[in-house]
Write an enzyme that holds these catalytic residues in place. Sequence first.
Site, mmCIF file in Angstrom:
data_model
loop_
_atom_site.group_PDB
_atom_site.id
_atom_site.type_symbol
_atom_site.label_atom_id
_atom_site.label_comp_id
_atom_site.label_asym_id
_atom_site.label_seq_id
_atom_site.Cartn_x
_atom_site.Cartn_y
_atom_site.Cartn_z
ATOM 1 N N ASP A 39 0.815 -1.220 0.000
ATOM 2 C CA ASP A 39 0.000 0.000 0.000
ATOM 3 C C ASP A 39 0.852 1.275 0.000
ATOM 4 O OD1 ASP A 39 0.947 -0.300 2.505
ATOM 5 O OD2 ASP A 39 -0.959 -0.046 3.537
ATOM 6 N N HIS A 246 25.827 3.551 -16.165
ATOM 7 C CA HIS A 246 24.571 3.750 -15.421
ATOM 8 C C HIS A 246 24.666 3.247 -13.980
ATOM 9 C CE1 HIS A 246 22.074 4.081 -19.368
ATOM 10 N NE2 HIS A 246 22.693 5.197 -19.051
ATOM 11 N N ASP A 263 27.261 12.037 -10.866
ATOM 12 C CA ASP A 263 26.343 12.570 -11.881
ATOM 13 C C ASP A 263 25.001 12.706 -11.175
ATOM 14 O OD1 ASP A 263 24.572 13.033 -13.947
ATOM 15 O OD2 ASP A 263 25.449 11.538 -15.298
ATOM 16 N N ASP A 274 21.326 18.609 -14.433
ATOM 17 C CA ASP A 274 22.056 17.371 -14.736
ATOM 18 C C ASP A 274 23.542 17.703 -14.776
ATOM 19 O OD1 ASP A 274 22.866 14.910 -15.657
ATOM 20 O OD2 ASP A 274 21.931 15.088 -17.638
ATOM 21 N N HIS A 357 29.482 7.335 -25.468
ATOM 22 C CA HIS A 357 28.169 7.989 -25.453
ATOM 23 C C HIS A 357 28.237 9.326 -26.183
ATOM 24 C CE1 HIS A 357 29.406 10.748 -22.190
ATOM 25 N NE2 HIS A 357 29.892 9.709 -21.545
ATOM 26 N N HIS A 361 22.404 16.080 -24.573
ATOM 27 C CA HIS A 361 20.981 15.830 -24.851
ATOM 28 C C HIS A 361 20.217 17.068 -24.432
ATOM 29 C CE1 HIS A 361 20.595 15.172 -20.484
ATOM 30 N NE2 HIS A 361 21.694 14.443 -20.564
ATOM 31 N N HIS A 368 16.284 13.785 -19.935
ATOM 32 C CA HIS A 368 16.523 13.636 -21.379
ATOM 33 C C HIS A 368 15.265 14.217 -22.015
ATOM 34 C CE1 HIS A 368 19.441 10.055 -20.558
ATOM 35 N NE2 HIS A 368 19.932 11.217 -20.201
ATOM 36 N N GLU A 411 28.592 16.977 -22.073
ATOM 37 C CA GLU A 411 29.077 15.991 -21.112
ATOM 38 C C GLU A 411 30.032 14.949 -21.689
ATOM 39 O OE1 GLU A 411 26.111 13.070 -19.828
ATOM 40 O OE2 GLU A 411 24.557 14.277 -20.764
ATOM 41 N N TYR A 415 36.422 6.559 -20.255
ATOM 42 C CA TYR A 415 36.219 5.429 -19.356
ATOM 43 C C TYR A 415 37.211 4.343 -19.748
ATOM 44 C CZ TYR A 415 32.040 8.258 -19.298
ATOM 45 O OH TYR A 415 31.197 9.344 -19.249
ATOM 46 N N ARG A 432 33.844 11.921 -16.249
ATOM 47 C CA ARG A 432 32.882 12.668 -17.067
ATOM 48 C C ARG A 432 32.758 14.055 -16.467
ATOM 49 N NH1 ARG A 432 29.284 9.232 -17.284
ATOM 50 N NH2 ARG A 432 27.744 9.783 -15.693
ATOM 51 N N GLU A 434 30.110 17.265 -16.854
ATOM 52 C CA GLU A 434 28.826 17.599 -17.485
ATOM 53 C C GLU A 434 28.303 18.935 -16.977
ATOM 54 O OE1 GLU A 434 25.616 14.827 -16.610
ATOM 55 O OE2 GLU A 434 24.483 15.563 -18.330
#
Length: 464
Positions: A39, A246, A263, A274, A357, A361, A368, A411, A415, A432, A434
């Site tokens: 619930d 991710h 990130d 972001d 990547h 974006h 995104h 960004e 890696y 990274r 960004e």
Amino acid sequence: MNSSATAIYAQRRAQMAAQLGPKGVAIIPTAPEQQRNRDSDFLYRPDSYFYYLTGFSEPNAWLVLTGDGKSTLFCQPKDLEREIWDGFRLGPLAAPAQLALDAAYPVAELDAQMPALFDGRDAVWYPFATHKALETRIDGWLGSLRARVRFGALCPEQQRDLCGLLDEMRLTKDAHEQSIMRRAAQISAGAHIRAMQMSARMLRDGQPVREYHLDAELLHEFRRHGSQYPAYGSIVAGGANACVLHYRADVGEIRSGDLVLIDAGCELDGYASDITRTFPANGKFSAPQRALYELVLASQEAAIAATRAGARFTDPHEATVKVLAQGMLDLGLLDKNKVGSLQDVIEKRAYFQFYMHRTGHWLGMDVHDCGSYIEPSEVGTVSERKDPLSGELIKDRPARILQSGMVLTIEPGIYVRPAEAVPEQFHNIGIRIEDDAIVTDAGCELISRGVPVRVDEIEAVMRV
Ligand code: GLY
Ligand code: MN
Ligand code: MN
């Protein structure tokens, strides 16, 4: 909602209605409530399209817009018992004045009223493939209306996707949206600084640091400035975890000598920020970490320089790739004898081993964000090419031409997973950087630079 905000939503609805055609009708439901377990529900967040047109954040609500500019809301009725348990409801009596609508009804009347709202219209607009079972619901209303054709009812003959119109409107952010986005980015920048400083402080004090300790700093800073929630699942990745694109903030131990990639960005009043920063856990970059960091930063600078009204969406990515690919050759990540010249690295996508990547974006209500990446005026121009790595046939269409007021991320990253031919000093480093940029005629405004990005500035802020 104050009256100037109400006027903004009313003006958006008028702009939308003007595109439906005089006999069009549009239906935009908000998001459903989502069960988390038994619930308990997930924290409620309205649908971005619906909120963009109404500023109304209650669940169980539908907006109906007609081509003559009339707005009708179906919403939860006032209900003292439910309000005692779940909180205030605006209700259909108060909604028209509060939200500048023409009419409002209890949501339970939707099925009874929609067939009549369709009668005599030529097209039904709704966002395709975004709301489970919406098409079935609309079919039901059309069916009910068709059952009355013998009595003179006139059914719409077309169903049209509303996403394209709304996406175009949302792609360019107005002054109201830009000011919320600046504030969201500013809060997130403060959160990144807080996490950086906590990492260095805990290590200096000899305390074990785990990824969730830094995640807690982010959340604290977001909420204490009024952000409703993180705009997406925060990534807090220590050491080798940074090479998992991710990765989510977890229990990983952060060791002195590791880099930390964060990130994370807050959502404020419906708008995302972001930001990614990569920093040394103890506040001091090692030589190999610094070499790769400076390379990613140089590639970001090239992308920023390529971001301005009139440039293509893909220009920043291409500028990034050029700098990164050259750096990979210079630092020995890629062996010139094997991969050839800079041009070969780019054409054969050899850089993909370390940079897999895109460089950005759209950013807005959704992290995104919506908006076509193809230039609308050139949508018919298609060229085909074979991807050098996968062999897949790719259809290319000319990329979107940037315009003032569009907002995007910049960004780049690198890696480095361990591999035989890769210098060991770079193994397991993931970086990274960004930032969030509002496109302007002259270039772009970086709204996320409240958190430092240069090596000396990061080291300085982490000494505090
Ligand atoms: N945080 C999601 C992204 O950078 O695209
Ligand atoms: Mn991003
Ligand atoms: Mn991000």
